[in-house]
Design a protein around this motif. Structure first.
Motif, PDB file in Angstrom:
ATOM      1  N   GLY A   1       0.819  -1.209   0.000  1.00 52.20           N
ATOM      2  CA  GLY A   1       0.000   0.000   0.000  1.00 52.20           C
ATOM      3  C   GLY A   1       0.851   1.255   0.000  1.00 52.20           C
ATOM      4  O   GLY A   1       0.598   2.205  -0.752  1.00 52.20           O
ATOM      5  N   ARG A   2       1.869   1.262   0.827  1.00 50.84           N
ATOM      6  CA  ARG A   2       2.751   2.442   0.889  1.00 50.84           C
ATOM      7  C   ARG A   2       3.491   2.627  -0.430  1.00 50.84           C
ATOM      8  O   ARG A   2       3.675   3.734  -0.913  1.00 50.84           O
ATOM      9  CB  ARG A   2       3.756   2.289   2.041  1.00 50.84           C
ATOM     10  CG  ARG A   2       3.145   2.557   3.404  1.00 50.84           C
ATOM     11  CD  ARG A   2       4.121   2.174   4.493  1.00 50.84           C
ATOM     12  NE  ARG A   2       5.376   2.921   4.366  1.00 50.84           N
ATOM     13  CZ  ARG A   2       5.593   4.121   4.892  1.00 50.84           C
ATOM     14  NH1 ARG A   2       4.647   4.695   5.594  1.00 50.84           N
ATOM     15  NH2 ARG A   2       6.751   4.721   4.753  1.00 50.84           N
ATOM     16  N   TYR A   3       3.886   1.503  -1.021  1.00 51.72           N
ATOM     17  CA  TYR A   3       4.610   1.572  -2.287  1.00 51.72           C
ATOM     18  C   TYR A   3       3.703   2.145  -3.372  1.00 51.72           C
ATOM     19  O   TYR A   3       4.102   3.019  -4.150  1.00 51.72           O
ATOM     20  CB  TYR A   3       5.095   0.162  -2.647  1.00 51.72           C
ATOM     21  CG  TYR A   3       5.672   0.048  -4.030  1.00 51.72           C
ATOM     22  CD1 TYR A   3       6.935   0.563  -4.320  1.00 51.72           C
ATOM     23  CD2 TYR A   3       4.953  -0.578  -5.057  1.00 51.72           C
ATOM     24  CE1 TYR A   3       7.466   0.456  -5.591  1.00 51.72           C
ATOM     25  CE2 TYR A   3       5.472  -0.680  -6.332  1.00 51.72           C
ATOM     26  CZ  TYR A   3       6.722  -0.158  -6.592  1.00 51.72           C
ATOM     27  OH  TYR A   3       7.236  -0.255  -7.869  1.00 51.72           O
ATOM     28  N   LEU A   4       2.451   1.667  -3.395  1.00 48.92           N
ATOM     29  CA  LEU A   4       1.540   2.122  -4.447  1.00 48.92           C
ATOM     30  C   LEU A   4       1.180   3.598  -4.308  1.00 48.92           C
ATOM     31  O   LEU A   4       0.979   4.292  -5.288  1.00 48.92           O
ATOM     32  CB  LEU A   4       0.260   1.268  -4.429  1.00 48.92           C
ATOM     33  CG  LEU A   4       0.436  -0.156  -4.964  1.00 48.92           C
ATOM     34  CD1 LEU A   4      -0.873  -0.912  -4.871  1.00 48.92           C
ATOM     35  CD2 LEU A   4       0.915  -0.138  -6.420  1.00 48.92           C
ATOM     36  N   LEU A   5       1.104   4.065  -3.056  1.00 45.49           N
ATOM     37  CA  LEU A   5       0.762   5.474  -2.873  1.00 45.49           C
ATOM     38  C   LEU A   5       1.826   6.372  -3.501  1.00 45.49           C
ATOM     39  O   LEU A   5       1.527   7.470  -3.974  1.00 45.49           O
ATOM     40  CB  LEU A   5       0.609   5.797  -1.378  1.00 45.49           C
ATOM     41  CG  LEU A   5       0.133   7.220  -1.086  1.00 45.49           C
ATOM     42  CD1 LEU A   5      -1.313   7.402  -1.543  1.00 45.49           C
ATOM     43  CD2 LEU A   5       0.251   7.568   0.382  1.00 45.49           C
ATOM     44  N   ARG A   6       3.060   5.904  -3.472  1.00 46.45           N
ATOM     45  CA  ARG A   6       4.145   6.715  -4.044  1.00 46.45           C
ATOM     46  C   ARG A   6       4.098   6.736  -5.566  1.00 46.45           C
ATOM     47  O   ARG A   6       4.701   7.575  -6.203  1.00 46.45           O
ATOM     48  CB  ARG A   6       5.497   6.161  -3.585  1.00 46.45           C
ATOM     49  CG  ARG A   6       5.848   6.519  -2.143  1.00 46.45           C
ATOM     50  CD  ARG A   6       7.326   6.392  -1.889  1.00 46.45           C
ATOM     51  NE  ARG A   6       7.781   5.014  -1.961  1.00 46.45           N
ATOM     52  CZ  ARG A   6       7.781   4.185  -0.924  1.00 46.45           C
ATOM     53  NH1 ARG A   6       7.360   4.599   0.258  1.00 46.45           N
ATOM     54  NH2 ARG A   6       8.198   2.936  -1.062  1.00 46.45           N
ATOM     55  N   ARG A   7       3.382   5.743  -6.147  1.00 51.01           N
ATOM     56  CA  ARG A   7       3.337   5.692  -7.616  1.00 51.01           C
ATOM     57  C   ARG A   7       2.158   6.501  -8.118  1.00 51.01           C
ATOM     58  O   ARG A   7       1.040   6.362  -7.647  1.00 51.01           O
ATOM     59  CB  ARG A   7       3.178   4.241  -8.082  1.00 51.01           C
ATOM     60  CG  ARG A   7       4.455   3.429  -7.898  1.00 51.01           C
ATOM     61  CD  ARG A   7       4.126   1.960  -8.053  1.00 51.01           C
ATOM     62  NE  ARG A   7       3.520   1.712  -9.356  1.00 51.01           N
ATOM     63  CZ  ARG A   7       4.194   1.278 -10.424  1.00 51.01           C
ATOM     64  NH1 ARG A   7       5.472   1.070 -10.325  1.00 51.01           N
ATOM     65  NH2 ARG A   7       3.574   1.056 -11.553  1.00 51.01           N
ATOM     66  N   GLU A   8       2.423   7.306  -9.103  1.00 53.03           N
ATOM     67  CA  GLU A   8       1.378   8.204  -9.621  1.00 53.03           C
ATOM     68  C   GLU A   8       0.226   7.433 -10.256  1.00 53.03           C
ATOM     69  O   GLU A   8      -0.911   7.856 -10.216  1.00 53.03           O
ATOM     70  CB  GLU A   8       1.994   9.154 -10.652  1.00 53.03           C
ATOM     71  CG  GLU A   8       2.816  10.265 -10.045  1.00 53.03           C
ATOM     72  CD  GLU A   8       1.970  11.218  -9.245  1.00 53.03           C
ATOM     73  OE1 GLU A   8       0.865  11.533  -9.678  1.00 53.03           O
ATOM     74  OE2 GLU A   8       2.419  11.637  -8.163  1.00 53.03           O
ATOM     75  N   GLY A   9       0.535   6.264 -10.873  1.00 44.67           N
ATOM     76  CA  GLY A   9      -0.477   5.608 -11.693  1.00 44.67           C
ATOM     77  C   GLY A   9      -1.440   4.703 -10.954  1.00 44.67           C
ATOM     78  O   GLY A   9      -2.192   3.972 -11.575  1.00 44.67           O
ATOM     79  N   SER A  10      -1.451   4.743  -9.646  1.00 47.26           N
ATOM     80  CA  SER A  10      -2.253   3.764  -8.907  1.00 47.26           C
ATOM     81  C   SER A  10      -3.652   4.277  -8.579  1.00 47.26           C
ATOM     82  O   SER A  10      -4.148   4.119  -7.491  1.00 47.26           O
ATOM     83  CB  SER A  10      -1.524   3.378  -7.623  1.00 47.26           C
ATOM     84  OG  SER A  10      -1.363   4.526  -6.838  1.00 47.26           O
TER      85      SER A  10
END
Lengths: 845, 95
Positions: free
Chosen positions: A727-736
């Motif tokens: 979840g933390r990783y995805l929040l950092r990605r713009e495309g999620s």
């Protein structure tokens, strides 16, 4: 000069700034920090108000406990007095000790911290003002109801340390003990909330330039104090929960006939109880260090050694708990270790005493009321310290254990080490928050009555104890030689009472609460709390260049008041303060602070309601109250973690700071880490309890089997942790955008709950019964703790989901997501360790 | 964190030493082996304190004012811990 955060320290040389300030700057600042009026004051969160309420409430409990003491002294003045029947006397001494320790001493120190620290550090407020308000209201409501139990004959009667088996259902069948167990457990939660606030406040909201080497000693003392609370208080919270569970559900943690052990209570209680003495003493020592310097008109001698002494006392104090248990038959070698540590703790205390004496000797102290109280406290504390070294000698302790000698010793330590410094502090700092200072003439009377009364009461009590009079007995027979010393002690107690009454009269006559137009720096202190202030604390936040800035920078007060330092107004139109780094106090970002709110008050009322209604066995209203507390607290939190339109603002001198920050340096992250320290300590203490009863009574332990369940449980917890990271990783990605990161965290919360359910089911399948043995009871205690963590995890992820639905989770990183993730990771880790410990500690080694 | 580790290192050694000693005394009451274990743990703690002391004295010479202050505080803590550790172990050795 080196930098801690990448901030260029040379930027601070731009202050004080020159030139005129905008006309409406001060008015906007006042508007942002305006406090509610009338009944609205109940919703105030400013530290000036909450701190004053807090000090007032703590002092009220001091008075009430003092009245109880006077009645007890009347009862003991002569043999076979009939003022108090035995049962009422038991309730009186239990209440006296409990009120003084739990409702006066610790809260008074926290109260002074809330009141003084923001001004001393030149912060606008402590970082979580609503938490301060919650802590105060929870304490005040809980404490008041607890005290009122006395009028219904329901007050606890087992002594302030409530040893089982006396406090078990066999010997204490009523609800008196439950009042203590639930009431004190609840009040300790409030103390922990206050400690987290103080810790983060001292570490993160100091004025720029106030490095660790320039921190006021009261701030150092409060830092150590709050750290000690986080380590010590979980032990008593666990102990009270276990005893309450034993009483309510018949789980035999302390019942030796079913594999429990009453000594477990003593270990848990005193692991909290002895550090508690230093938790009370250290802030008072901090106050003394600051006052001695100001009153002697010279910098404190040995500042660094005093800092070391504060830290060393904190560490050593955790190694002395068993000196309260010398007569319980512990292994001889253990007794030797504890005796050595008990003597060693006098070293750091001695360092501070010599530093104060040296400062008074090299300075030019004036004979005023605070000076008298400081010196009187010093003398009294040293006497108490010396008798402390005496009782650290095991053979001597065996002779005087549980006699009036100990009563005399502890009063010398606590009155000399805490009460007199607090009175000195009340005289010294009242001009900071009152239009008028307290009367010097009356103050000297107050001092001499209290000081002489103290010696008259407690010096003879050493003899009473040496002659064999035990503590906690409501009377004694004539002809045992105990009459003269007891009568003298009673006379002395009334002298103390007269002194305190005179102080109350002085307070009523002269104390007039004010934020502006106060009496000011009457005693010539050199630290920042004596800058001109309003509800916003100081007009601008100064750059600190020495330990006594007001002595070293003569124009500082004027420049600060003219707005020539940092944050001279409100940069965003909201309440805000500067967050600085913990070592060098370099500006990091601007914290947007929440304003007045009724939610902390409601949260506190419902939380108090839950515990108190539980005590009187009104289970349905208790559950309703507990359920209502949850949305109240969540609603209060909703206003925090907010972003503003401007990502960066000018805080003066052309320095620009961010208005939102995430990650491991933020105040929210620090607070969560500290909360997790508390949770970890509760867990560690449970592990200690588990291993302790396993070691003492192995014959009651069984191998329940079911080891195979450990693997799926640990696997599920590991999966939950993985989901959090994802979840933390995805929040950092713009495309999620399609698959919201909150979903992973939501799933992680659900997985933790599932893991707990699997663990619990596994145990149910083995057929173990928590009523049959301490082993079963402790396994259930572990599972209950983990269940609580899982429930809180679920609430947190639902809260996160609600914020996500309102677009309040910001990319690329969010404080709310950060702290929820941290909690979930901890819950998963504790769950995995629980599954392993409960199953792998062998049943029949 | 490094600064806090320096400040609290010596005191942490003392705390660890104390709790290990308490654990030994509780787990092996009355056994001769307990005293030898205490001696070994004490020597390890003395070595750890000595190391911290040596490192902080070195750091204090090279650093800026605040770092020197922190190093000195850590060094004093380690020195105090050294005394406390020896004092702490005395009952096991002397009794």
């Amino acid at each position: 000069m080196k930098s801690e955060t990448g901030f260029d320290p040379a930027l601070l040389d731009r202050f004080p700034t020159k030139g005129p300030r905008p006309d409406d700057e001060l008015a906007r600042l006042e508007e942002a920090w305006r406090a509610p009026k009338g009944w609205g004051l109940l919703t105030a969160v400013n530290n000036n108000y909450i701190g004053t309420f807090y000090v007032g409430a703590a002092f009220l409990f001091f008075l009430l406990a003092g009245v109880l003491a006077l009645v007890m002294r009347v009862q003991l003045a002569l043999p076979l007095q009939g003022v108090l029947p035995q049962e009422t006397y038991n309730q009186f001494f239990t209440m006296h000790g409990t009120l003084m320790m739990f409702l006066f001493a610790v809260p008074m120190m926290e109260a002074l911290g809330v009141l003084l620290l923001p001004q001393m550090l030149a912060a606008r407020d402590l970082p979580f003002p609503r938490l301060s308000a919650y802590a105060f209201w929870a304490y005040f409501v809980g404490g008041t109801c607890f005290f009122l139990s006395l009028f219904f004959g329901l007050a606890p009667n087992g002594g302030w340390f409530m040893y089982p088996p006396l406090t078990g259902t066999t010997y204490s069948p009523g609800i008196n003990a439950d009042f203590w167990l639930l009431g004190i457990g609840f009040i300790e939660i409030s103390a922990i909330a206050g400690a987290i606030e103080i810790l983060v406040g001292v570490l993160k909201t100091r004025a720029p330039g106030m490095t660790l080497a320039r921190m006021p000693l009261f701030a150092w003392a409060m830092l150590v104090f709050a750290g000690m609370i986080l380590i010590a208080f979980p032990a008593v919270i666990l102990a009270t929960l276990l005893l309450e569970l034993e009483r309510a559900l018949n789980w035999p943690f302390f019942d030796a006939t079913r594999g429990g052990d009453p000594m477990l209570w003593q270990h848990l209680f005193w692991f909290f109880g002895h550090p508690e003495v230093y938790i009370i003493f250290l802030p008072a020592a901090g106050l003394t260090s600051m006052m001695v310097s100001a009153l002697a008109r010279t910098p404190l001698v040995g500042y660094q050694l005093v800092v070391l002494a504060l830290l060393a006392t904190a560490f050593i104090s955790f190694g002395v708990w068993a000196h309260h248990m010398f007569t319980t038959g512990m292994p001889t070698l253990s007794i030797g270790f504890f005796a050595a540590a008990s003597m060693a703790v006098s070293l750091p205390a001695g360092v501070q005493v010599f530093a104060w004496i040296a400062t008074l000797a090299v300075g030019k102290p004036r004979c005023n009321t605070p000076t008298l109280f400081v010196i009187g406290g010093l003398v009294t504390f040293v006497i108490g310290g010396l008798t402390g070294v005496m009782v650290a000698m095991v053979p001597f302790d065996w002779q005087v254990h549980d006699t009036h000698f100990i009563v005399a010793h502890l009063h010398y330590v606590l009155i000399g080490g805490a009460v007199f410094p607090v009175f000195a502090g009340l005289y010294y700092w009242t001009p900071m928050m009152s239009r008028r200072a307290l009367s010097e003439r009356l103050g000297k009377w107050v001092f001499w009555l209290m000081f002489a009364g103290m010696q008259v009461t407690f010096l003879p009590m050493h003899l009473t104890g040496m002659m064999g009079m035990p503590r906690r007995v409501y009377t004694y027979l004539p002809g045992m030689g105990l009459e003269p010393t007891n009568l003298v002690s009673t006379a002395g107690a009334f002298m103390i009472g007269a002194g305190v009454a005179l102080f109350v009269f002085d307070l009523a006559r002269n104390f007039r609460f004010a934020v502006e137009g106060t009496a000011g720096n009457v005693y010539g202190g050199g630290t920042l709390e004596w800058l001109p202030t309003g509800l916003y604390s100081t007009r601008s936040i100064p750059v600190v260049r020495s330990r006594e800035p007001l002595w070293d920078q003569p124009d500082l007060a004027r420049d600060v008041d003219e707005g020539r330092y940092l944050l001279p107004g409100t940069a965003t139109g909201l309440r805000e303060t500067i967050i600085t780094s913990p070592i060098r106090a370099e500006p990091q970002y601007l914290q947007i602070m929440p304003g007045p709110s009724a939610w902390p008050l409601l949260g506190a009322l419902f939380t108090a309601g839950f515990f108190l209604l539980l005590t009187v066995q009104a289970y349905t209203p208790a559950v309703i109250s507990g359920v209502l507390a949850v949305p109240s607290i969540m609603r209060w939190l909703w206003d925090t973690d907010r972003t503003v339109a401007e990502p960066e603002v000018d805080v003066g001198g052309g320095i620009r700071l961010r208005t939102y920050a995430t990650g491991s340096g933020t105040h929210g992250w620090w607070a969560m880490v500290m909360l997790l320290v508390v949770a970890a300590m509760v867990f560690l203490m449970t592990v200690f309890a588990f291993l302790f009863v396993r070691g003492v009574h192995p014959e009651y332990w069984s191998d329940y089997g079911g080891k195979g369940w450990a693997l799926p449980v640990v696997g599920l917890y590991a999966g939950a942790a993985g989901l959090v990271w994802l979840g933390r990783y995805l929040l950092r990605r713009e495309g999620s955008t399609h698959w919201s990161p909150a979903t992973q965290v939501l799933l992680a919360g659900a997985t933790i709950a599932l893991a707990w359910a699997v663990d619990f089911t596994g145990w149910r399948g083995t057929g173990f019964d928590p009523e049959l043995s301490a082993q079963g009871a402790l396994v259930m205690a572990f599972l209950a703790q983990q269940g609580l963590l899982a429930a809180v995890a679920l609430l947190m992820v639902l809260y996160l989901a609600a914020r996500t639905s309102r677009n309040l989770i910001v990319r690329p990183r969010s404080v709310t997501l950060d702290v929820v993730s941290l909690f979930l990771l901890y819950a998963a880790a504790q769950g995995a360790v629980t599954a392993l410990i409960t199953r792998l500690v062998p049943g029949g080694w | 964190m490094r600064a806090w580790a320096i400040v609290l290192g010596g005191l942490a050694v003392w705390a660890a030493h104390f709790f290990v000693l308490y654990g030994i005394a509780s787990a092996m009451p009355g056994r001769v082996g307990a005293r030898w274990l205490v001696l070994i743990v004490t020597l390890a703690a003395i070595a750890a304190d000595g190391l911290i002391l040596w490192r902080t004295i070195g750091a204090g010479r090279r650093a800026d004012a605040l770092e020197a202050w922190i190093a000195r505080l850590g060094g004093l803590g380690a020195a105090l811990s050294l005394v406390a550790v020896v004092w702490q172990a005395a009952p096991a050795v002397a009794m």
